[in-house]
Design a protein around this motif. Structure first.
Motif, short mmCIF file in Angstrom:
data_model
loop_
_atom_site.label_atom_id
_atom_site.label_comp_id
_atom_site.label_asym_id
_atom_site.label_seq_id
_atom_site.Cartn_x
_atom_site.Cartn_y
_atom_site.Cartn_z
N LEU A 62 -8.45 8.20 -2.59
CA LEU A 62 -9.78 8.72 -2.31
C LEU A 62 -10.21 8.20 -0.95
O LEU A 62 -10.37 7.00 -0.76
CB LEU A 62 -10.75 8.27 -3.40
N SER A 63 -10.38 9.10 -0.01
CA SER A 63 -10.71 8.69 1.36
C SER A 63 -12.14 8.15 1.45
O SER A 63 -13.04 8.65 0.76
CB SER A 63 -10.57 9.87 2.31
N PRO A 64 -12.39 7.15 2.30
CA PRO A 64 -13.75 6.65 2.50
C PRO A 64 -14.65 7.76 3.04
O PRO A 64 -14.20 8.66 3.76
CB PRO A 64 -13.57 5.54 3.54
N GLN A 65 -15.92 7.69 2.69
CA GLN A 65 -16.88 8.70 3.12
C GLN A 65 -18.08 8.03 3.78
O GLN A 65 -18.34 6.85 3.54
CB GLN A 65 -17.34 9.55 1.94
N ASP A 66 -18.81 8.79 4.58
CA ASP A 66 -20.05 8.28 5.16
C ASP A 66 -21.10 8.21 4.06
O ASP A 66 -21.29 9.17 3.30
CB ASP A 66 -20.53 9.20 6.28
N ASN A 95 -5.31 13.20 -10.62
CA ASN A 95 -4.13 12.98 -9.78
C ASN A 95 -2.89 12.83 -10.67
O ASN A 95 -3.00 12.42 -11.83
CB ASN A 95 -4.30 11.70 -8.96
N HIS A 99 0.84 -1.19 0.00
CA HIS A 99 0.00 0.00 0.00
C HIS A 99 0.87 1.24 0.00
O HIS A 99 1.73 1.43 0.88
CB HIS A 99 -0.91 0.01 1.24
N ARG A 136 -3.44 14.76 -5.61
CA ARG A 136 -4.55 15.47 -6.25
C ARG A 136 -4.06 16.79 -6.81
O ARG A 136 -3.57 17.64 -6.09
CB ARG A 136 -5.67 15.71 -5.24
N THR A 196 -16.60 9.96 -9.31
CA THR A 196 -17.47 9.32 -8.33
C THR A 196 -18.92 9.69 -8.61
O THR A 196 -19.24 10.35 -9.60
CB THR A 196 -17.08 9.74 -6.90
N ARG A 237 -0.44 4.69 -0.97
CA ARG A 237 -1.19 5.83 -0.48
C ARG A 237 -2.67 5.64 -0.80
O ARG A 237 -3.03 4.81 -1.63
CB ARG A 237 -0.69 7.15 -1.10
N THR A 238 -3.51 6.41 -0.13
CA THR A 238 -4.95 6.39 -0.39
C THR A 238 -5.30 7.56 -1.31
O THR A 238 -5.02 8.72 -0.98
CB THR A 238 -5.75 6.51 0.92
#
Length: 203
Positions: free
Chosen positions: A10-14, A43, A5, A49, A35, A7-8
């Protein structure tokens, strides 16, 4: 094989934040993600980004939430990006060579049903699938589109060979269709007959 891994992107969202499509530029310098909010995130090759832009509906009277982006592909020179949408349209955005360049729509192709997937295999040629089962070609030089072949089943996925002179389309009924623009010296011929049978079908 070991995976690491790095890097991330796109961060997870609620709640629902579905990624609808992704694409690498041909020069490997840009990576695009779109999305469910219909914004294209750009990116660099390190995953940073660097830019973003909002897509637009085919008709503003239906609102900005009236469609989803289902297909995305960079041009061979990596300065443009094609966006296929469920409101029956493909937009081609000129994004430029440098980060921050103005994003301008330079082509649009109105279709008879939702665009489900697309590829950009050659300089002026975009190949795309439709919900009604057609596989079509859009020419960015003439700003015209035409049907390559038709089937009766939703086009789920589309890919091209390395030269861009052959395509495979996968359909909702389980059919895979192969179509050659050029046999490239292989001696293979395109089967003749009905429009649907212009291509080899691999079941």
């Amino acid at each position: 094989m070991q995976l690491k891994h790095l890097r991330t992107l796109l961060s997870p969202q609620d709640g629902a934040a579905k990624v609808t499509c992704m694409a690498w530029s041909q020069n490997n310098a840009k990576f695009a993600v779109c999305t469910v909010d219909r914004v294209v995130l750009l990116n660099d090759e390190h995953g940073e980004r660097r830019d973003k832009f909002s897509t637009k509906p085919a008709d503003m009277k239906y609102g900005r939430k009236s469609y989803m982006v289902k297909g995305m592909a960079f041009s061979p020179d990596s300065t443009k990006i094609a966006i296929g949408q469920t409101d029956n349209i493909i937009y081609v955005y000129k994004i430029g060579e440098d980060w921050g360049d103005k994003k301008v729509i330079c082509n649009k192709f109105i279709q008879t049903s939702a665009v489900t997937c697309l590829q950009w295999p050659a300089e002026y040629i975009i190949v795309f699938g439709l919900a009604e089962g057609k596989v079509c070609l859009a020419n960015t030089k003439t700003n015209k589109s035409s049907t390559i072949y038709g089937t009766d089943s939703y086009v789920v996925v589309l890919t091209t060979n390395c030269s861009g002179k052959g395509i495979l389309s996968g359909h909702a009924d389980g059919t895979i269709v192969r179509y050659l623009f050029d046999d490239e010296g292989s001696g293979e011929s395109q089967p003749a007959g009905m429009e649907k049978d212009l291509s080899d079908k691999l079941l």
